[in-house]
Each structure stands twice: as C-alpha cells, then as structure tokens.
Write an enzyme that holds these catalytic residues in place. Structure first.
Site, PDB file in Angstrom:
ATOM      1  CG  HIS A  15      -9.596  -8.134  37.016  1.00 33.83           C
ATOM      2  ND1 HIS A  15     -10.324  -7.079  37.494  1.00 33.83           N
ATOM      3  CD2 HIS A  15      -9.765  -8.133  35.677  1.00 33.83           C
ATOM      4  CE1 HIS A  15     -10.908  -6.458  36.476  1.00 33.83           C
ATOM      5  NE2 HIS A  15     -10.585  -7.088  35.362  1.00 33.83           N
ATOM      6  CG  ASN A  50      -5.615 -14.401  26.474  1.00 34.77           C
ATOM      7  OD1 ASN A  50      -5.156 -13.576  25.693  1.00 34.77           O
ATOM      8  ND2 ASN A  50      -6.901 -14.471  26.737  1.00 34.77           N
ATOM      9  CB  ALA A 109      -3.746   0.064  17.472  1.00 30.33           C
ATOM     10  N   GLY A 110      -5.479  -0.672  20.412  1.00 32.89           N
ATOM     11  CA  GLY A 110      -6.801  -1.030  20.922  1.00 32.89           C
ATOM     12  C   GLY A 110      -7.406   0.105  21.729  1.00 32.89           C
ATOM     13  CD  GLN A 111     -13.115   0.587  22.496  1.00 26.36           C
ATOM     14  OE1 GLN A 111     -13.627   1.646  22.842  1.00 26.36           O
ATOM     15  NE2 GLN A 111     -13.771  -0.552  22.519  1.00 26.36           N
ATOM     16  CG  ASP A 113     -11.456  -5.111  39.894  1.00 24.07           C
ATOM     17  OD1 ASP A 113     -12.423  -5.184  39.129  1.00 24.07           O
ATOM     18  OD2 ASP A 113     -10.382  -5.689  39.688  1.00 24.07           O
TER      19      ASP A 113
END
Length: 326
Positions: free
Chosen positions: A187, A105, A13-15, A159
C-alpha cells in the site's frame, strides 16, 4: 440476542476512527442482529477527545452497541478482543525520512503485537489500517507468533475501491459493474492496480477500455497517488473513504465471496505468484465466510510481473529496516 463481538480499535479518536466507530455500532460490518462491544484505544493526549467520542456513541443509542470501553492501556484495550482494527499510527511529516517513519511505527507495532498475543481472544483477527500498513502488519505479526499468520491483514481495499471508481468513470458505467480488481504488493506508490484482469460488466476490462496508454499513464499513477491528491485537495488525509474500506475489508472476510469474483487485502504470502513467502503483500483473495484463500490461476503479463516485483522488493527493504528493532 447473540453474544457480542468485541472489537478493539486503536487511534479511535482520530479522523478515521471517528468515521469508523458509528458505522460499526450501527451494524455495518456484522449485520443487524449482531451486537458489538467496542474497546477504544488512544494515546494519553487523545483521551479527552475520546471521552467526547464515547458521549456521542452513547447519544446515538445504537441498539447493537452493547458496551464501550475507553482506555490508553493497550493490554486493557485488547483484552478479550475478537477483532483488532489497528488504525492509529504516526504519519510521515515534513523532513522525515522513510526510515525514520518505519522506526517510529515499528516500535509501536512491536508493542501492539505483543499485547494482542497476550490479551486478545483465542479467535482474534487483526486488520492493520495505519500506514505503512503492510509493514506495520508484518511487524505486529512477527511479535505475536502464537497467533496464526492467516489472521493478519493489511488494508488495500481503499486502493481497490479507488481503482474501481476510476475504471467506472472511464467506461461510463456504475462502479457496481467493475469486479475482479486486484491490488498487488504494497500500500504505497509502488502498488500495482491490475487493469488487465479486472472486469467491467462481466467483460475483460481491456475489451471495454481499449486505451493502454491511459491505463499506464493515467489510471495506474492516479490510483497509486490518490492519497496524496486527497491531501492536496482537502488539506487532510483520507478519512471517511479509509474507514469505509476498513469496514468493507472485514465484511468481505466474514461473508462468502460472490462466485467468480475476488477482493484485495494484504495477507501473509504463501509464495503465490512469486511473491516473497512470509511477507504481508496484497493479493487476490476469496472467502467462504470463515476461511480465506488466495485465488490461483490469474495470468500476469510481463508488465504486471515487473510492477509486482518492484512493489514486493520495497516490502522486503522495509522488513529489513524494521528487523533491526527485533
């Protein structure tokens, strides 16, 4: 109709997730004849928003979308998945040290790795998008030892795309003219976008852009810090471009690579180019549509070797930090 491919997506549901789902459902990854099932995973506070996302998916009436599951239970979400796109992660906030972010995380991706190993299909492949994606991928991989290491990927395609766009603009050509772009390492702001081995219109990039000062002082820093520049401009982190890169990463892994070209993705290193074996680091990759390999024989100058070594040193430091949680 073919049997559906089941794709599990965290942070749905995130961007980035929102930008990703509708393109997957329309066939952007696996083509116009491959139906898909979507297992959409969110944390409990995101379930209401996820219900709205499912409504929109239903309202699109995609011919290829066979089934949608919404859940905050990881085991249910990863059950039977052929692909897992790990988009969700905790972003770095003001005042947060890097070690704090890695620790938060790390715990999330330890749990996800274990759940994927216990519940996913035998042919599961995993792309980690949520940052710090290389180390998050390594963490999940280390906690899912029964899944072969060559099925784990960390996204550096964004990238690569950023680097191609910068070279195309500088050379005054369409971005399609830029090929053989490698992102080496992490990254992060230590990544190394390899100008010297890229090609523009089939020619070595240094023959087209003869401005080494621009390469070192503008091109490399612009690519390294593009994410921060996007945040400064729009007040939010990259979403549509990140979703696009995730789609392109999977598509290039399941599609034969054009002869003579390659693409960038973080993989579990076999030690190629002096990179630390076992570390998830970005390398030049070629695919035959089923299996992938590291492209060999690329010449690296001393400048490149120094930059790549620094980025991989950062990855080893992050691994050491996360290993304390195992």
């Amino acid at each position: 109709m073919k049997d559906p491919i089941k794709i599990a997506i965290t942070g749905a549901a995130g961007q980035i997730g929102y930008s990703l789902l509708f393109r997957i459902a329309s066939g952007a990854i696996f083509g116009p004849e491959q139906p898909v099932d979507l297992n959409l995973i969110e944390i409990e506070p995101g379930m209401k928003a996820l219900a709205g996302v499912k409504m929109e998916l239903d309202d699109c009436a995609f011919p290829l979308l066979n089934k949608v599951v919404t859940t905050c239970n990881m085991d249910e979400g990863f059950y039977g998945a052929n692909w897992a796109l790990l988009v969700g992660s905790v972003p770095r906030k003001a005042g947060m040290e890097r070690g704090d972010l890695l620790g938060i995380n790390g715990k999330i991706f330890i749990g996800q790795g274990k759940s994927i190993a216990a519940n996913a299909a035998d042919d599961i492949r995993v792309l980690v998008v949520g940052n710090p994606c290389n180390t998050n991928c390594w963490t999940a991989m280390k906690n899912a030892s029964k899944i072969p290491s060559n099925r784990w990927f960390a996204m550096t395609r964004l990238d690569e795309n950023r680097a191609k766009a910068q070279l195309a603009e500088k050379a005054g050509v369409h971005v399609n003219e830029v090929s053989n772009m490698t992102i080496w390492g992490n990254h992060s702001s230590t990544q190394y976008p390899d100008f010297f081995n890229a090609k523009i219109g089939g020619k070595p990039a240094p023959e087209v852009i003869k401005d080494e000062a621009w390469v070192k002082d503008t091109f490399i820093p612009t690519v390294q810090k593009r994410g921060a520049a996007v945040i400064a401009a729009r007040g939010l982190s990259s979403a549509a471009s990140a979703a696009n890169a995730a789609i392109e990463t999977v598509r290039t892994l399941v599609t034969p690579t054009k002869a003579g070209d390659w693409f960038s993705v973080g993989v579990c290193s076999d030690g190629s180019y002096g990179t630390p074996a076992g570390t998830v680091t970005s390398l030049p990759i070629r695919s035959n549509g089923k299996d992938w390999e590291v492209v060999q024989g690329i010449e690296l100058n001393e400048f490149a070797k120094e930059k790549i070594a620094a980025s991989n040193k950062e990855l080893l430091e992050e691994q050491a930090e996360i290993s304390k949680l195992f």
